[in-house]
Each structure stands twice: as structure tokens, then as C-alpha cells.
Design an enzyme around this catalytic site. Structure first.
Site: not given
Length: 583
Positions: A41, A81, A140, A142, A296, A348, A373
Site C-alpha cells: 500500500d 487506492c 485491506k 477499501h 500506508h 497499488d 501518489k
């Protein structure tokens, strides 16, 4: 003598028959391999040793690359994400499932929201489940939980093809750690606090003025003003004031096991569940999607790894994740499954450049690539590690420089499981096995489209006959402060509005010559400029003809917190439990 002659005459036939048998690797392809998908992540491509980092120690991830195939141009379908993982699970651009945003809320924001991966989407887990696989998701999610009621679980992993789920239905955020500065919607929360204080001050001033006779205002008006102040405060504090209880929860299947989660043991529980899943399913084909909470923020790291790296808490966290990868690989080896298991490792999207607290850098590094990101066009936001290992089937120590996508995992694992791709929708991913095994020279992708929310920011064209990889940027974020490599004034780069620049003609790069996207080409410096821009323009037109309207899963209404949808392990609003601790 006749019997002897008969036997000797059989020998050439047997040898001939054996020669006609496909090699061992072909036999392995026919059988259904176990599939272990490891997804980090927010990990930057520059954070991994086999991608050039020589200061963060990642020996287990590096071993995967040494024993398998490393992709150098592995691309996420989105730089955040929720949309990236939606594309990974469905093999489709997130725009096609409504999982890309038209606003600035570009991810699932609450467990109690109504948006999420639509039930009519077919994930690779759902197809593998039909093929007899035992399917598990640890970590995770999400992708949303509920649609209309607290227990409908329409977006839940168990409704998307997973037999077993243990982990966070949401994502790890700093709010989950009581000692950390709140992260979720920080700027908006500050505005709400300021507005509450202003309304409260107006109410108090009016009341004092009424008591002292300086202001002529009725008690009825004062009562209404006080009621409005209280209602306004409750309306937002009931959600934002309890983020840790609403979003930082752990679930096992449909049951909430920790609310709020006990972060000190999260890593050990996720690792334990992953190894247990492998052990329980070793006698049948299985799919394990281990979706790490690392790396993360708030960078949950056990004491064993704190202070061990030369890159502070972030480096410690990455090294712990690498250790977890090693533990999973050891479990596979211990059960004798190494040669029958395809292992895949990726992130990701790119590392979060702007994430820091004071002088502490809490986000990743994207190596030579520009951006990070939340930036859909620049390579740093979407180019990620991509490693496959399958001993005896995939050639060890191979490096592939062809453009590939996280969406390619979908058709790849469906093919290996003996499944059939859905015929009623567009699948944007391509089966990677011919490329990974060396039977195909080039990726099947000619064009890849890079979206920021619903806004097309860039397109790459793989011109296979020349080896060029052209990339045209139509929209780029404005970096601040000037000269910086990110949007440090905002914390995230936006997709539209005043924070972006539109380019006509587009900025053009040849990534085969300029992977850092440092020097844009022009019609004066590149003879093929106009030809390339026209070719990409036609590809965009064809691509847009394949898009159909779908409900927006990340609309403002869908991302809002709704008390009636909030997962709760007690009687709402008294949601608190620690079933792991009880055990």
C-alpha cells in the site's frame, strides 16, 4: 523369442510416446496453480532493492525477482487506492465501474458510506471461486461495505468472490493511531471547527447582548440560534469526531472483531491469518490475496523493526513488510507448494511524496520517476513494482521492459484457473503468461490511458515496430512550491480546476529515451511529433466509444457517512468490541 521381440519392439514406441509428451512446464500450465497475490500500500518503486534501492533492505522481495520475472514498466490504472484496486480486481479501468470520482473525494471515505465496488462487477476471485478455488482476502479492502442497510454487505469481499475475509474493510489512516495527528479530511475538519467556533461565538455574543440590554433580540431567536449551533456541531462531530471507531475496524467475514482496531497486534494477526489460510487449503487450489496495510501511514511497525533501517519509520515499515513476505514464502515452501504456486508482488500505486510530519518523511520514493501518489499522468504515481515467481514455469532472473498493467492480473489468473472471461463487458487487462514465459516478445497493450478521477490526464502508445514508448500529457498538476516535485501546498495533487495545467498540443515524451519525463519533445525537436499526437488522438476517440454511463460510486452522496450503514459490533451508536483480545 517372440515375447522378447515383442518387448524390444515396444521400446521405440514408448520412447516416441514420451517425446510426444509436453514438457513439465506445459503440464504445470494445465493444472490449476495456487495463486498468492501480495499487494503493498503506497509503496514507491524506488523503495525496493531489486528496483535500485540500496539503503532499504528487501531481501525477500528481491529473492522473488531473482527466482522469477521482474517487470520494469508495470502500471497502475489509477494513482490512488480505491480506483486502482477496483481496476486490479475487475481487469477494467475504474471509470467503467463508476469507481473513479468526478469530485475531489477520489476514494472510499467511510465504512458507513453507500458507494463501493458494484455487485454486478465480476472480480477474478468470483471466477476462481466458480473454478473450485478456495479464495481468501487478508488485509485491506477499501472497496465499500454496505449499500442500503447495515447488514446487506453488498460491496463486501464475500459478495465479490472471496470465501474468507480477515482485515480492514477500510484503509489504514493516521486517525487509527491515537498518538498520531489526524489525517482524514484534515483541511475540511479545520474549516468545520472554525465554523462551529464562529457560530458559537455569535450565539454567545447575542446571549450576552440580550442579558446586558445592548442587543435587542428575542429569547425565541436565541433559542433557535443555540439549537442551530448544537445541531451543526452534532451533524459533523458525530462522524469526524469518531473516525477511529467508524473507520478503524477489523472484520472476520461479516463479523466486526475489533472496534476500534488494536494497532499493536494488527501486523501479527494479518500474518497469522495469511499463513493459516495457506495451511488450511494446501490440499486444494487456492487464491490468497494478501493486501498489506504496509506502507500506508501511520506506518504501523512492531518494536522488532523500529529504528532498524536508515530511512526512519518509513524504512522500518518497508523492511517489516519484506519480512512478512518472507514468512509467507516460507509457509509456501514448508507445505511443499513452491512449484505449484504463482506468487505475485506489486504496489497499488506510487509513493506519497507530500506525506510528512515536520521533518519526518512518511511517504515513499519513486526512484528516477517524476511525481507520486495521486498524480495520474507522471510515472511516479503509476509505475510500480511487478514481480512474478513460479518455479519450473517462469524463467528465473528474467527482466521484461514491456508496458504491462495491474489490470493484466485479472485475465492472467482467470486463464490459469481454467476460467472464461466475461463476454458481456470490456476487459482492459491482457493475459501476461505468453510474455512472462517468453513465448511472446511484446506486450499486447498498444495504448494505456491514465485517468485522474474521470479526467484523462495522459496516454501512452507502445510503438512496437520501433521500440518507442510515447506518452502524451494533456493535463498536469501544478507543483507547489515552484520547482518542487509535488503539491506540497495541498498534500495531494488535484485532477482538475485551478491546480492543473491543460496542454494543447500535449506534452510529449519518449519513455524509452527519457523515462524521467525531464525533456518534453516538440515539433522542432521530434520529426514524428505531429504523427504521434494524431495517432494518440485517434486512440482516445476509439477508447471513448467503448465507455458507457454507470452510477457514480464516489459521488458526494455515496461517500457521505450514513449512520444506518455503519458496521457496528454492538448496538449503534455504542460500537465497541475486542473479540481478538477476548480470545
Amino acid at each position: 523369442l517372440p515375447f522378447f521381440c515383442f518387448r524390444t519392439s515396444l521400446v521405440p514406441l514408448v520412447i516416441f510416446g514420451l517425446l510426444l509428451q509436453p514438457p513439465l512446464t506445459q503440464l504445470s500450465i494445465v493444472t490449476q496453480p495456487n495463486i498468492v497475490l501480495l499487494m503493498a500500500d503506497d509503496l514507491g518503486i524506488g523503495d525496493v532493492g531489486c528496483y535500485g534501492n540500496d539503503t532499504i533492505r528487501t531481501p525477500n522481495i528481491d529473492r522473488l525477482a531473482k527466482e522469477g520475472v521482474k517487470l520494469t514498466q508495470h502500471i497502475a490504472a489509477a494513482p490512488l487506492c480505491t480506483p486502482s484496486r477496483a481496476a486490479f480486481l475487475t481487469g477494467r479501468y475504474p471509470l467503467r465501474s463508476g469507481m473513479d470520482a468526478i469530485n475531489n473525494y477520489r476514494v472510499i471515505f467511510w465504512n458507513g458510506g453507500s458507494g463501493g465496488l458494484p455487485p454486478n462487477e465480476t472480480t477474478f476471485a468470483k471466477i476462481l471461486q466458480r473454478q473450485g478455488y478456495s479464495t481468501g482476502l487478508i488485509g485491506k479492502w477499501h472497496q465499500g461495505v454496505n449499500c442500503e442497510s447495515r447488514n446487506d454487505h453488498c460491496h463486501h469481499p464475500l459478495n465479490h468472490g472471496f470465501d474468507y475475509f480477515y482485515g480492514m474493510p477500510f484503509t489504514l489512516i493516521s486517525d487509527c493511531q491515537p498518538t498520531e495527528t489526524p489525517e482524514m479530511d484534515r483541511a475540511f475538519r479545520r474549516k468545520l471547527w472554525l465554523s462551529t467556533q464562529m457560530i458559537g461565538l455569535i450565539t454567545l455574543t447575542a446571549a450576552l447582548g440580550r442579558l446586558t440590554g445592548l442587543i435587542s433580540v428575542s429569547w425565541k431567536t436565541l433559542t433557535c440560534l443555540a439549537g442551530f449551533s448544537l445541531l451543526f456541531f452534532v451533524s459533523w462531530f458525530s462522524s469526524y469526531g469518531f473516525v477511529r471507531y467508524w473507520n478503524c475496524i477489523m472484520m472476520r467475514n461479516h463479523e466486526v472483531t475489533e472496534q476500534p482496531m488494536v494497532t499493536d497486534r494488527t501486523t501479527s494477526l494479518i500474518l497469522r491469518e495469511s499463513i493459516s489460510f495457506i495451511e488450511r487449503n494446501k490440499h486444494r487450489p487456492f487464491l490468497l490475496f494478501l493486501s498489506f496495510l504496509h506502507s500506508h501511514t501511520p506506518l504501523l511497525t512492531t518494536e522488532k523493526f523500529l529504528g532498524k533501517s536508515s530511512h526512519g519509520l518509513y524504512g522500518d515499515n518497508v523492511e517489516e513488510m519484506d519480512w512478512m513476505v518472507g514468512q509467507v514464502l516460507h509457509a509456501i515452501d514448508k507445505e511443499g507448494l513452491k512449484n505449484t504456486t504463482l506468487v505475485y508482488f506489486a504496489s497499488d500505486h506510487g509513493g506519497w511524496l507530500e506525506r510528512h510530519e515536520g521533518k519526518r518523511q512518511l511517504g515513499g520514493w519513486n526512484g528516477i520517476y517524476r511525481g507520486g501518489k495521486a498524480m495520474a499522468g507522471w510515472e511516479g504515481g503509476i509505475r510500480v513494482p511487478g514481480i512474478f515467481r513460479w518455479p519450473g514455469v517462469l524463467p528465473a532472473g528474467t527482466v521484461i521492459n514491456e508496458p504491462t498493467s495491474l489490470m493484466d492480473i485479472y485475465p492472467t489468473v482467470v486463464h490459469l484457473a481454467g476460467g472464461v472471461l466475461p463476454q458481456d463487458r470490456v476487459i482492459d487487462g491482457r493475459d501476461l503468461m505468453p510474455l512472462l514465459r517468453g513465448t511472446a516478445e511484446h506486450s499486447e497493450h498498444e495504448f494505456l490511458f491514465h485517468y485522474c478521477g474521470i479526467h484523462l490526464h495522459a496516454v501512452r502508445w507502445h510503438q512496437k515496430d520501433s521500440g518507442a514508448i510515447w506518452k502524451a500529457h494533456y493535463v498536469t498538476p501544478i507543483f507547489r512550491p515552484l520547482g518542487a516535485g509535488g503539491c506540497y501546498d495541498r498534500g495531494f495533487c488535484p485532477c482538475f480546476g485551478e491546480g492543473v495545467t491543460h496542454h494543447d498540443p500535449p506534452l510529449l515524451f519518449d519513455l524509452s529515451r527519457d523515462p524521467s519525463e525531464a525533456k518534453p519533445l516538440t515539433a522542432d525537436t521530434e520529426p514524428l511529433f505531429d504523427t504521434v499526437v494524431r495517432k494518440i488522438g485517434r486512440a482516445i476517440e476509439e477508447h471513448r466509444r467503448t465507455l458507457t454511463p454507470v452510477p457514480e460510486q464516489l459521488s458526494l452522496y455515496n461517500i457521505m457517512w450514513k449512520p444506518w450503514l455503519q458496521p457496528c459490533c454492538g448496538t449503534f451508536p455504542f460500537c465497541w468490541c475486542d473479540k481478538e483480545g477476548d480470545n
